[in-house]
Scaffold this active site. Structure first.
Site, PDB file in Angstrom:
ATOM      1  N   GLU A   1     -39.228 -57.729 -45.614  1.00  0.00           N
ATOM      2  CA  GLU A   1     -38.245 -57.363 -46.630  1.00  0.00           C
ATOM      3  C   GLU A   1     -37.570 -56.102 -46.117  1.00  0.00           C
ATOM      4  O   GLU A   1     -37.932 -54.994 -46.487  1.00  0.00           O
ATOM      5  CB  GLU A   1     -38.922 -57.163 -47.986  1.00  0.00           C
ATOM      6  CG  GLU A   1     -37.948 -57.061 -49.149  1.00  0.00           C
ATOM      7  CD  GLU A   1     -37.349 -55.677 -49.257  1.00  0.00           C
ATOM      8  OE1 GLU A   1     -36.283 -55.436 -48.632  1.00  0.00           O
ATOM      9  OE2 GLU A   1     -37.929 -54.844 -49.948  1.00  0.00           O
TER      10      GLU A   1
ATOM     11  N   GLU B   1     -30.427 -52.111 -43.054  1.00  0.00           N
ATOM     12  CA  GLU B   1     -31.729 -51.650 -42.569  1.00  0.00           C
ATOM     13  C   GLU B   1     -32.098 -52.264 -41.218  1.00  0.00           C
ATOM     14  O   GLU B   1     -33.239 -52.166 -40.780  1.00  0.00           O
ATOM     15  CB  GLU B   1     -32.819 -51.953 -43.597  1.00  0.00           C
ATOM     16  CG  GLU B   1     -32.783 -51.041 -44.797  1.00  0.00           C
ATOM     17  CD  GLU B   1     -34.038 -51.125 -45.641  1.00  0.00           C
ATOM     18  OE1 GLU B   1     -35.035 -51.716 -45.179  1.00  0.00           O
ATOM     19  OE2 GLU B   1     -34.028 -50.609 -46.761  1.00  0.00           O
TER      20      GLU B   1
END
Length: 720
Positions: free
Chosen positions: A190, A199
């Site tokens: 995740e 990210e």
């Protein structure tokens, strides 16, 4: 002032806004050094009064889960706690992992955090009674050492250390044969932000598929799909458009660059006019290697007439291969009637806004626009074309650099475009200059507005500027706009040599020391971090003349008690998360609720108007005042008792700064909850306080500031 120009030609700096990705580490900066026997992390901490930074050493001398050695609250400003309180996210991942992992295998968890997904995977491998559990293993990698230390304790508490191999490395540092015995059969991860890619999802997946995973691996999630929608919104337009405002000196400001910006658009649903249906943009498959770049063009038909001020985007996760388990970050108006839309308010994932150029793109009902979408490894970019004419052509990537890029957050753009704010600053500056001739003025913060205002109001004034955050870019920009407006070099100077040299060069010569106050880089911090103005004023006391004026005259810490059920729920202490005990992380992650004695929740910055349901429960009150007319001489403090009069539930105290610009209190700039362009500080209670019809409750707020320590404003509270 209507003749002023903030952008000279042909000199065209790009005044743009910075996109703050909502990541689980937010703005925490670290450096890591390692050896065979130990690892050392240097945690970057900034003194908000001075702007100086220091690296705090965090030692890690064992691999067994020894007591936490990092400072309390080290991880409190991250979004881990909010994410772990997202029950819909947690349940979706659990169901998908249990559905995907049905026998012992090798699982890789990238960005393991507290280890929740790793533990889910390890537990799932025990579901099949006939399986050989001894062959099942989870390799969990987490690069951030303080989180690694916390995860070890969580694994130990839940008895999950046997089949989980935790490695303190980035996934692209892992090597099969040393860190991992073999390639992994399943990937769980995740590593998503509000934009999806910020990210490092794409490079992480690329390396994993190249070096760490078997061919055709199973993955959770299975895929992610991004969507967007065209909207009209004056509020959103004001957050990027300075070219078309009617303010003094701002009408020619050009070169605004669009980037995706995370925000809770549900909070402005009534201020948004939908101009199109939702449109599917990109699909990213986790189960195969993604491309670094991609692009497509779609034709979007307008469902009504209007001006396209922004593109709102979101994503939907499909967690299982069959397409039965989903998680969506869509706005409320998209998913209000679907199961995946019934989720709690959360702050770790928001929607994203892509601001269209200038005053927007006008469109008629039934008319089509061409949307060109592209993605890099870390960003999704948009470009609108109307019929055959290009309304906004990007000649270079928003990630590239030119001669000069001044990047400002959209809230600062909106502030400079707000006529009321500009008028306040204009009046305050004019009052400060009143009665003075041949004024020597020093602007000590990163204001782009005050130097120009001062030069224009008084044709005999001379202005010095420091711009400590914008630095050389600020220097070149201010020098250029001064030249463009005909202000000679002997009237404006950007002082490049620092405060010490300034004190030597202008002893007792400054008649007016001013700031908004605004410091570049502190926009996402607590509102009182701009008290750095007071520290800078103190350091420069020797340059002030006997009758010098300081603007603002003082700062006032203000607050009110509020009903904040959504925010409190997202930050409350954890117990069991999908069957795994997380209670021991609460103090480190800054939870509110059942904390040990003497441990309180940290004060954190939020846009209160974006925090879900809110309601005021007390009058506004003053905690303490800071007199900028005098230098800081030592610690200062304030104490206030708040009465809660309304029957309701109090979840916390909201605090902000009011900047009093003059001695007469005639001009006050407030950063409170009514003002949507500033963040407030929130001090959540350990437990919600119920106020009954027949009862009277109160909260005592105490604040203290010790400039000789780390410059932090300490906020405490007691209930009575």
């Amino acid at each position: 002032m209507t003749s002023l120009s903030l952008v000279p030609k042909p000199f065209v700096p790009f005044l743009s806004f910075r996109c703050h990705s909502v990541t689980r580490l937010r703005s925490v900066a670290t450096r890591t050094m390692s050896s065979q026997s130990s690892q050392r992390v240097f945690q970057l901490r900034q003194d908000p009064l001075t702007g100086n930074s220091e690296w705090i050493v965090i030692e890690e001398n064992d691999q067994t889960g020894a007591p936490e050695t990092s400072p309390d609250g080290l991880l409190a400003t991250t979004s881990y706690l909010d994410m772990l309180n997202d029950s819909y996210r947690n349940r979706a991942f659990r169901l998908a992992i249990e559905k995907t992992i049905t026998e012992p295998c090798h699982v890789l968890d990238i960005g393991a955090g507290t280890g929740l997904l790793s533990m889910m995977a390890a537990r799932a491998m025990r579901i099949e009674e006939s399986g050989d559990v001894s062959k099942g293993i989870v390799t969990a990698c987490e690069s951030y050492l303080p989180m690694v230390k916390l995860m070890r304790k969580v694994l130990h508490k839940n008895g999950m250390t046997k089949n989980i191999n935790l490695i303190n490395k980035r996934s692209d540092e892992l090597k099969v044969g040393s860190d991992m015995a073999s390639r992994a059969d399943v990937l769980v991860s995740e590593i998503l932000d509000s934009e999806l890619l910020g990210e490092g999802l794409i490079p992480s997946l690329q390396h994993a598929h190249d070096m760490l995973l078997v061919d055709n691996p199973k993955t959770v999630p299975y895929r992610a799909t991004t969507y967007c929608q065209l909207v009209e919104s004056t509020f959103l337009c004001n957050m990027h458009d300075l070219e078309n405002n009617d303010g003094p000196g701002l009408e020619s400001l050009i070169g605004i660059k669009s980037q995706q910006y995370g925000m809770h658009v549900d909070a402005i649903e009534k201020e948004i006019k939908l101009l199109s249906e939702p449109v599917k943009i990109f699909e990213f498959e986790f189960w195969k290697r993604p491309e670094s770049n991609g692009e497509l063009e779609v034709h979007i038909e307008a469902i009504t007439e209007g001006s396209i001020h922004a593109i709102i985007s979101w994503w939907v996760l499909q967690l299982d291969s069959e397409g039965t388990i989903f998680y969506s970050t869509a706005p409320r108006w998209i998913d209000s009637n679907s199961e995946i839309g019934l989720r709690d308010w959360c702050d770790h994932w928001k929607q994203c806004v892509w601001f269209t150029p200038g005053a927007g793109v006008s469109i008629s009902e039934g008319e089509k626009v061409h949307l060109h979408a592209a993605h890099t490894c870390t960003n999704i970019l948009y470009n609108l074309k109307k019929t055959q004419s290009v309304t906004h052509e990007m000649t270079q990537s928003p990630l590239s650099t030119g001669d000069l890029h001044l990047t400002l957050p959209p809230e600062r753009i909106a502030i400079y475009g707000d006529s009321t704010y500009r008028q306040f600053m204009l009046e305050a500056t004019r009052n400060a200059l009143q009665g003075k001739s041949h004024t020597q003025c020093l602007v000590i913060d990163d204001s782009l507005l005050l130097p120009l205002m001062t030069l224009h109001i008084s044709n005999r004034s001379r202005v010095l500027s420091l711009s400590p955050g914008l630095k050389e870019d600020g220097a070149r920009y201010l020098e250029a706009i001064a030249d463009a407006n005909g202000f000679s070099k002997d009237r404006f100077e950007y002082f490049r040599e620092g405060k010490a040299k300034l004190a030597e060069a202008y002893p007792g010569e400054i008649d007016l020391l001013i700031g908004e106050p605004y410091y570049y880089g502190l926009e996402s911090g607590l509102p009182w971090q701009n008290l750095r103005f007071w520290k800078d004023r103190t350091l420069l006391d020797s340059v002030l003349s006997e009758d010098a004026v300081v603007m603002p005259y003082k700062g006032v810490l203000r607050g009110c008690a509020m009903y904040l059920p959504d925010l409190w729920k997202s930050r409350c202490c954890l117990g069991s998360v999908e069957g795994f005990d997380h209670a021991l992380v609460n103090t480190t992650l800054g939870g509110c609720g059942d904390l040990p004695a003497g441990k309180g929740s940290p004060c954190l910055p939020f846009f209160i108007w974006q925090c879900g349901e809110t309601k005021r429960l007390s009058k506004k009150f003053t905690v303490m005042e800071f007199d900028f007319s005098k230098p800081i001489t030592g610690p200062c403090s304030g104490d206030e008792q708040i009465e809660l009069l309304k029957p309701s539930v109090c979840h916390g105290i909201v605090l902000w700064m009011d900047w009093v610009m003059d001695k007469e209190n005639s001009t006050v700039i407030s950063t409170g909850p009514d003002e949507r362009y500033w963040k407030q500080g929130v001090k959540l209670l350990e437990k919600p306080l119920t106020v009954r019809e027949d009862g009277l409750s109160s909260i005592r707020i105490q604040a203290s500031l010790d400039p000789s320590s780390n410059g932090e404003l300490i906020i405490t509270h007691t209930l009575s």
